[in-house]
Design a protein around this motif. Sequence first.
Motif, PDB file in Angstrom:
ATOM      1  N   GLN A  58       0.846  -1.203   0.000  1.00  0.00           N
ATOM      2  CA  GLN A  58       0.000   0.000   0.000  1.00  0.00           C
ATOM      3  C   GLN A  58       0.871   1.239   0.000  1.00  0.00           C
ATOM      4  O   GLN A  58       1.796   1.346   0.811  1.00  0.00           O
ATOM      5  CB  GLN A  58      -0.838   0.021   1.275  1.00  0.00           C
ATOM      6  CG  GLN A  58      -2.063  -0.798   1.159  1.00  0.00           C
ATOM      7  CD  GLN A  58      -3.269   0.004   1.656  1.00  0.00           C
ATOM      8  OE1 GLN A  58      -3.290   1.214   1.591  1.00  0.00           O
ATOM      9  NE2 GLN A  58      -4.259  -0.701   2.130  1.00  0.00           N
ATOM     10  N   GLY A  90      -0.319   8.453   0.035  1.00  0.00           N
ATOM     11  CA  GLY A  90      -0.944   9.365  -0.916  1.00  0.00           C
ATOM     12  C   GLY A  90       0.102  10.272  -1.540  1.00  0.00           C
ATOM     13  O   GLY A  90       1.110  10.579  -0.912  1.00  0.00           O
ATOM     14  N   HIS A 114      -4.891  15.379  -1.560  1.00  0.00           N
ATOM     15  CA  HIS A 114      -5.224  14.621  -2.770  1.00  0.00           C
ATOM     16  C   HIS A 114      -6.542  13.874  -2.635  1.00  0.00           C
ATOM     17  O   HIS A 114      -7.090  13.403  -3.642  1.00  0.00           O
ATOM     18  CB  HIS A 114      -4.106  13.595  -3.050  1.00  0.00           C
ATOM     19  CG  HIS A 114      -3.891  12.680  -1.883  1.00  0.00           C
ATOM     20  ND1 HIS A 114      -3.313  13.114  -0.718  1.00  0.00           N
ATOM     21  CD2 HIS A 114      -4.234  11.388  -1.668  1.00  0.00           C
ATOM     22  CE1 HIS A 114      -3.289  12.118   0.158  1.00  0.00           C
ATOM     23  NE2 HIS A 114      -3.850  11.064  -0.398  1.00  0.00           N
ATOM     24  N   ASP A 115      -7.043  13.731  -1.408  1.00  0.00           N
ATOM     25  CA  ASP A 115      -8.290  12.980  -1.205  1.00  0.00           C
ATOM     26  C   ASP A 115      -8.944  13.459   0.090  1.00  0.00           C
ATOM     27  O   ASP A 115      -9.074  12.711   1.058  1.00  0.00           O
ATOM     28  CB  ASP A 115      -7.951  11.479  -1.119  1.00  0.00           C
ATOM     29  CG  ASP A 115      -9.196  10.605  -1.243  1.00  0.00           C
ATOM     30  OD1 ASP A 115     -10.269  11.144  -1.597  1.00  0.00           O
ATOM     31  OD2 ASP A 115      -9.093   9.399  -0.963  1.00  0.00           O
ATOM     32  N   HIS A 154     -11.601   8.572  -2.718  1.00  0.00           N
ATOM     33  CA  HIS A 154     -10.796   7.611  -3.488  1.00  0.00           C
ATOM     34  C   HIS A 154     -10.162   6.537  -2.604  1.00  0.00           C
ATOM     35  O   HIS A 154      -9.355   5.747  -3.083  1.00  0.00           O
ATOM     36  CB  HIS A 154      -9.696   8.358  -4.251  1.00  0.00           C
ATOM     37  CG  HIS A 154     -10.235   9.394  -5.173  1.00  0.00           C
ATOM     38  ND1 HIS A 154     -10.842   9.088  -6.358  1.00  0.00           N
ATOM     39  CD2 HIS A 154     -10.286  10.747  -5.065  1.00  0.00           C
ATOM     40  CE1 HIS A 154     -11.243  10.208  -6.959  1.00  0.00           C
ATOM     41  NE2 HIS A 154     -10.916  11.216  -6.191  1.00  0.00           N
ATOM     42  N   GLU A 159      -7.818   6.821  -0.627  1.00  0.00           N
ATOM     43  CA  GLU A 159      -6.353   6.941  -0.687  1.00  0.00           C
ATOM     44  C   GLU A 159      -5.806   7.234   0.703  1.00  0.00           C
ATOM     45  O   GLU A 159      -6.424   7.957   1.498  1.00  0.00           O
ATOM     46  CB  GLU A 159      -5.971   8.089  -1.624  1.00  0.00           C
ATOM     47  CG  GLU A 159      -5.920   7.712  -3.099  1.00  0.00           C
ATOM     48  CD  GLU A 159      -4.744   6.786  -3.405  1.00  0.00           C
ATOM     49  OE1 GLU A 159      -3.604   7.214  -3.226  1.00  0.00           O
ATOM     50  OE2 GLU A 159      -4.981   5.633  -3.820  1.00  0.00           O
ATOM     51  N   ASN A 160      -4.619   6.717   0.971  1.00  0.00           N
ATOM     52  CA  ASN A 160      -3.974   7.000   2.253  1.00  0.00           C
ATOM     53  C   ASN A 160      -3.535   8.456   2.328  1.00  0.00           C
ATOM     54  O   ASN A 160      -3.390   9.121   1.301  1.00  0.00           O
ATOM     55  CB  ASN A 160      -2.747   6.109   2.415  1.00  0.00           C
ATOM     56  CG  ASN A 160      -3.139   4.676   2.690  1.00  0.00           C
ATOM     57  OD1 ASN A 160      -3.948   4.420   3.576  1.00  0.00           O
ATOM     58  ND2 ASN A 160      -2.596   3.753   1.925  1.00  0.00           N
TER      59      ASN A 160
END
Length: 673
Positions: A255, A258, A357-358, A363, A365-366
């Motif tokens: 994983q 982000g 970013h999220d 999304h 996302e981390n």
Amino acid sequence: MDSEQKQVLDMLQRPFRLPTQRESHPIVFEVGTRVGGSEPPPQRLTLARSIPRGTVFSIFVKSHRLAAKELCDYFMEASSVQELRQRVEEVRGLVNEKLFIFALSFVIIRKPEMRHLRLPSIVEIFPCMFVPVTTVSEMEQEARKSTPDQEIVVTEYGPEFSSTHLKPEHRVAYWREDYGINSHHWHWHLVYPVDLGVMRDRKGELFFYMHQQMLARYDMDRLSVGLNRVQKLSNWRIPIPDGYFPKLTINNAGQTWGSRQDNSLVQDYRREDFGLLPFDVSELEQWHSRIMDAIHQGYLVDHDGNQTRLTDNVKPPEKRGIDLLGDTVEADSSISLNSLFYGDLHNMGHVVISAIHDPDYAHRENLGVMSDTATAMRDPVFYRWHKYIDDIFQEYKVIQPPYTTEELSLSSVEVVSVAVESQGQKNQLITGWSTRDFEASRGLDFNADKPVMVRLTHLNHHPFVYSIKLQAANSGSLPKEVTVRIFMAPKLNERGVEMSFMEQRLLWAEMDRFTHDLKPGLNHILRSSTSSSITNSNEFTFRDLEERPNPDNPGAPENTLFNFCGCGWPQHMLLPRGKQEGMPFELFVMVTDWNQDKVAQPDGACSCSAAASFCGILDALYPDARPMGFPFDRRPMPMLLNRPVGRASDLTRLSNIAMQDITITFTNAQITQ
Ligand code: CUO
């Protein structure tokens, strides 16, 4: 080190591994079962267990700090090493890996029975936070391909780091991604945690100073590679030009963290995965403006409406204004005077930026690397954020009364000359590259029957010696001991022009601070760069610790020193890179009276001096009574400078201050020591 202690330390290895059947303790989840004589973990560790394994753990998030406190308390309350070992074993595999390592490291540093042990480098515990996923796969392949006669497998990473050189910011990737700088930052926040009930002398002030010094050092390297100094991130309403793509992994399942595209705009925070309430960017602006108001009004207001004045001219135990402001900005709820009103500015800035970013988790996302102290410094935006934070402190510092001649001078001592010597050269220092091997297989399982190493490239320099000559008066009131303070700054700004005092003020990086027994007449001081008060002499690997086991003497001083002082700046990054054609820097040496600088320490305080400038001293007071950053934290009285554009060199009219031009040349070659 006894076997129980060794077993505790061994649990720092392979944090992603789940305990085997034999190791696991299924009783842990049986409600009502008593473990180690305390309350059962299921009821006690609800917060700690609420952070899923394999996900981000961030001490910038309040709920995660509370989870860390819960787990640290659980470990700290163990009445013996055996009980601690039991508790650590029970919890490993059940809680988030980063949280587990944080709490275990916390307890090794602080628990009396443990803190003589050394902590191994975080690079070996979490290699995936230091090298990109492609390098981790390369290591896996190399391990698989290795022949039985190969004793170890080595994979190199660097010196290109994650840069392509298409973007100007990539030129300082070597600095931002340096393993030592990032592990220092991780260690510093472990030693000075927020909301963990740790009360450290001048914690708020050191938060300001240590981060201000990192910015000064980053700017020195930026100037070395032809970049401008960092611009503060003050306007949240315009996009951030520089993106960041970490290429690192959060867990052993691949994983990723982000990433942030170029020109991203900070958004209101709407994620639900961290137990934080929805949060608007305007709240950050509001907290910022309340803190600025406090600075300009000269006081903070506590929960009950009482005013606490902000000034650096105080007598202990009154806290300096900068210390109160540091606590307010860092928002430790048990220390900040009014965290409801002044908010959680620094930590929430890290969170909001790392969610850019999220922001609503649409999304899945981390968070980005700004959410973790071991990775945040890799991202260019870290420095822009911290410049914004530092700007608050500087707003306060420039309205403090300027230093007077009396505060700055020591007329009985004259600094006659200052020089640095390295490799037979005077005032010429050399930088280049070196490598350091870490055993990545201590942290990650490569399914190999031999050590899997990663070879990291880093900037380095040839060691050097300061040669300082002092002339002390033969009569009169001569101080017995003096403090020698050494700073360094670039001589020229981006335009190649010599800087005024105020322009250069924030670029002065502390190089060393030490005491010297003064004798009447000429004193010649030779001081090695490796003794610097800001650096940590070594980053220990697991192998180092095995090959040099700790003495079975609890409290053995040198190890206690390591754990605390292990948070020092990496020795290999003591110097900025400089330029290939040579870059002019200035050394500033100031001698002050130790009698005025010294701090009465509590009985039994450890005499640690390693890295004390950045990390303080274990169980003791910060070992310098002057404000941190003295004498550059404030302006000097105008009459001390040749106005209107006085330079730092104007201060050399005081006998106890001297400066020396030096050159740092970057060779781009290997430095072997
Ligand atoms: Cu060290 Cu923002 O405090 O990262």
